[in-house]
Write a protein that holds these residues in place. Sequence first.
Motif, PDB file in Angstrom:
ATOM      1  N   PHE A   1      37.925  26.134  47.526  1.00  0.00           N
ATOM      2  CA  PHE A   1      37.625  27.499  47.116  1.00  0.00           C
ATOM      3  C   PHE A   1      36.373  27.528  46.241  1.00  0.00           C
ATOM      4  CE2 PHE A   1      42.435  27.905  47.315  1.00  0.00           C
ATOM      5  CZ  PHE A   1      42.417  28.472  48.576  1.00  0.00           C
ATOM      6  N   PRO A   2      35.413  28.414  46.534  1.00  0.00           N
ATOM      7  CA  PRO A   2      34.181  28.502  45.728  1.00  0.00           C
ATOM      8  C   PRO A   2      34.414  29.284  44.439  1.00  0.00           C
ATOM      9  CG  PRO A   2      34.099  30.067  47.530  1.00  0.00           C
ATOM     10  CD  PRO A   2      35.380  29.308  47.703  1.00  0.00           C
ATOM     11  N   PRO A   3      34.401  28.635  43.281  1.00  0.00           N
ATOM     12  CA  PRO A   3      34.746  29.328  42.028  1.00  0.00           C
ATOM     13  C   PRO A   3      33.822  30.486  41.684  1.00  0.00           C
ATOM     14  CG  PRO A   3      33.842  27.136  41.591  1.00  0.00           C
ATOM     15  CD  PRO A   3      34.097  27.215  43.055  1.00  0.00           C
ATOM     16  N   LEU A   4      32.501  30.289  41.843  1.00  0.00           N
ATOM     17  CA  LEU A   4      31.560  31.345  41.499  1.00  0.00           C
ATOM     18  C   LEU A   4      31.728  32.555  42.407  1.00  0.00           C
ATOM     19  CD1 LEU A   4      29.238  32.370  39.801  1.00  0.00           C
ATOM     20  CD2 LEU A   4      27.659  31.171  41.330  1.00  0.00           C
ATOM     21  N   HIS A   5      31.914  32.303  43.696  1.00  0.00           N
ATOM     22  CA  HIS A   5      32.077  33.391  44.655  1.00  0.00           C
ATOM     23  C   HIS A   5      33.345  34.191  44.359  1.00  0.00           C
ATOM     24  CE1 HIS A   5      32.413  34.710  49.134  1.00  0.00           C
ATOM     25  NE2 HIS A   5      31.826  35.623  48.404  1.00  0.00           N
TER      26      HIS A   5
ATOM     27  N   VAL B   1      37.735  33.568  33.259  1.00  0.00           N
ATOM     28  CA  VAL B   1      36.402  32.972  33.425  1.00  0.00           C
ATOM     29  C   VAL B   1      36.229  31.789  32.486  1.00  0.00           C
ATOM     30  CG1 VAL B   1      33.936  33.368  33.044  1.00  0.00           C
ATOM     31  CG2 VAL B   1      35.290  35.064  34.285  1.00  0.00           C
ATOM     32  N   TRP B   2      36.605  31.958  31.221  1.00  0.00           N
ATOM     33  CA  TRP B   2      36.386  30.905  30.223  1.00  0.00           C
ATOM     34  C   TRP B   2      37.409  29.781  30.320  1.00  0.00           C
ATOM     35  CZ3 TRP B   2      31.786  30.861  28.830  1.00  0.00           C
ATOM     36  CH2 TRP B   2      31.083  31.996  28.407  1.00  0.00           C
ATOM     37  N   ASN B   3      38.625  30.092  30.731  1.00  0.00           N
ATOM     38  CA  ASN B   3      39.703  29.106  30.653  1.00  0.00           C
ATOM     39  C   ASN B   3      40.196  28.588  31.998  1.00  0.00           C
ATOM     40  OD1 ASN B   3      40.268  29.247  27.630  1.00  0.00           O
ATOM     41  ND2 ASN B   3      40.546  31.397  28.193  1.00  0.00           N
ATOM     42  N   PHE B   4      39.514  28.979  33.072  1.00  0.00           N
ATOM     43  CA  PHE B   4      39.934  28.488  34.385  1.00  0.00           C
ATOM     44  C   PHE B   4      38.758  28.097  35.272  1.00  0.00           C
ATOM     45  CE2 PHE B   4      41.123  29.341  38.867  1.00  0.00           C
ATOM     46  CZ  PHE B   4      42.081  28.359  39.001  1.00  0.00           C
ATOM     47  N   PHE B   5      37.724  28.935  35.325  1.00  0.00           N
ATOM     48  CA  PHE B   5      36.624  28.700  36.260  1.00  0.00           C
ATOM     49  C   PHE B   5      35.593  27.691  35.761  1.00  0.00           C
ATOM     50  CE2 PHE B   5      37.844  32.923  38.073  1.00  0.00           C
ATOM     51  CZ  PHE B   5      38.100  32.472  39.344  1.00  0.00           C
ATOM     52  N   GLY B   6      35.671  27.267  34.528  1.00  0.00           N
ATOM     53  CA  GLY B   6      34.684  26.334  33.997  1.00  0.00           C
ATOM     54  C   GLY B   6      35.163  24.893  34.031  1.00  0.00           C
TER      55      GLY B   6
ATOM     56  N   ASN C   1      39.509  20.394  38.142  1.00  0.00           N
ATOM     57  CA  ASN C   1      38.359  20.739  37.299  1.00  0.00           C
ATOM     58  C   ASN C   1      37.387  21.554  38.141  1.00  0.00           C
ATOM     59  OD1 ASN C   1      36.170  20.936  35.601  1.00  0.00           O
ATOM     60  ND2 ASN C   1      35.935  18.740  35.266  1.00  0.00           N
ATOM     61  N   MET C   2      37.295  22.837  37.855  1.00  0.00           N
ATOM     62  CA  MET C   2      36.434  23.713  38.653  1.00  0.00           C
ATOM     63  C   MET C   2      34.961  23.363  38.491  1.00  0.00           C
ATOM     64  SD  MET C   2      38.561  25.758  40.163  1.00  0.00           S
ATOM     65  CE  MET C   2      37.883  27.337  40.583  1.00  0.00           C
ATOM     66  N   GLY C   3      34.631  22.659  37.401  1.00  0.00           N
ATOM     67  CA  GLY C   3      33.247  22.252  37.208  1.00  0.00           C
ATOM     68  C   GLY C   3      32.813  21.135  38.133  1.00  0.00           C
ATOM     69  N   ASP C   4      33.780  20.475  38.808  1.00  0.00           N
ATOM     70  CA  ASP C   4      33.441  19.395  39.735  1.00  0.00           C
ATOM     71  C   ASP C   4      32.860  19.912  41.034  1.00  0.00           C
ATOM     72  OD1 ASP C   4      34.265  17.465  37.967  1.00  0.00           O
ATOM     73  OD2 ASP C   4      36.281  17.277  38.812  1.00  0.00           O
ATOM     74  N   VAL C   5      33.109  21.181  41.352  1.00  0.00           N
ATOM     75  CA  VAL C   5      32.591  21.772  42.581  1.00  0.00           C
ATOM     76  C   VAL C   5      31.662  22.922  42.205  1.00  0.00           C
ATOM     77  CG1 VAL C   5      34.577  21.119  43.956  1.00  0.00           C
ATOM     78  CG2 VAL C   5      34.594  23.300  42.773  1.00  0.00           C
TER      79      VAL C   5
END
Length: 266
Positions: A82-86, A159-164, A206-210
């Motif tokens: 899943f694309p986090p930013l999108h 946004v701060w506690n899941f997507f980063g 870790n959403m920051g890995d993708v």
Amino acid sequence: MVLELLKYEEHKWIICVHLKMDIFWLGQQSGYTKFPCFICLWDSRAKDRHWIQKEWPVRESLNVGEKNIIYESLVERENIVFPPLHIKLGLMKQFVKALNTDSDCFKYLCEVFPGLMLEKLKADIFDGPQIRTLIKDQAFTQSMTDVEKNAWGAFVSVVWNFFGNRKSEDYKELVESLMECFHVLGCNMSIKMHFLNSHLELFPANMGDVSDEQGERFHQDIKVMEDRYQGRWDIHMMADYCWSIQRDCTERRYSRQSIKHKFVLE
């Protein structure tokens, strides 16, 4: 042909791209289809069940001719991430679409982004930097009603506690609170919100890995071209965009060579 040039069969990379490209890779029918999810048989048109039912029948396979599958898959769906930013942009879209155009909150958006036409604001044509600007803007929060403020606060928390890079221990509760607040606000359940609502366990640890930042860069760059061509999409605009990419790459290459040459001389 593209996958062959990338040697995808050799590397089997994890794929994190725009959801429209996921549909393309997996052979799904594009547009507003009845079964858009490639994981389960979520019915996009059963709006009376969206906010009640979280678990849907699992899509066992992607057989051509069944449940909006029209082509053979080009990649394994297990490699799709899943694309986090999108998805974050999709949440922002649902928030803005639920706002009353006569509300102080929507009027404030028109003031902050005067370059966006009313139609684009209604459709929420935003990018990552604009969302970060709104998150830091206290005046934006002050323009909201209590219901809007609750939904916006839940969105910022996710946004701060899941997507980063950092996922808080209570991220499941934060996502559930987001869904509840968006429901009260009057948002529609989109495919991106469905992923959060029904397939939260499939998101990376870790959403920051993708990252799907290249897709976001395309959206930001194409905005410049749209302004230049006054919103007219044609082959000339796309050719201009392609030449701009090639020009930027050439300039960066010569810039690196100049820096290297200067370093050698010194």
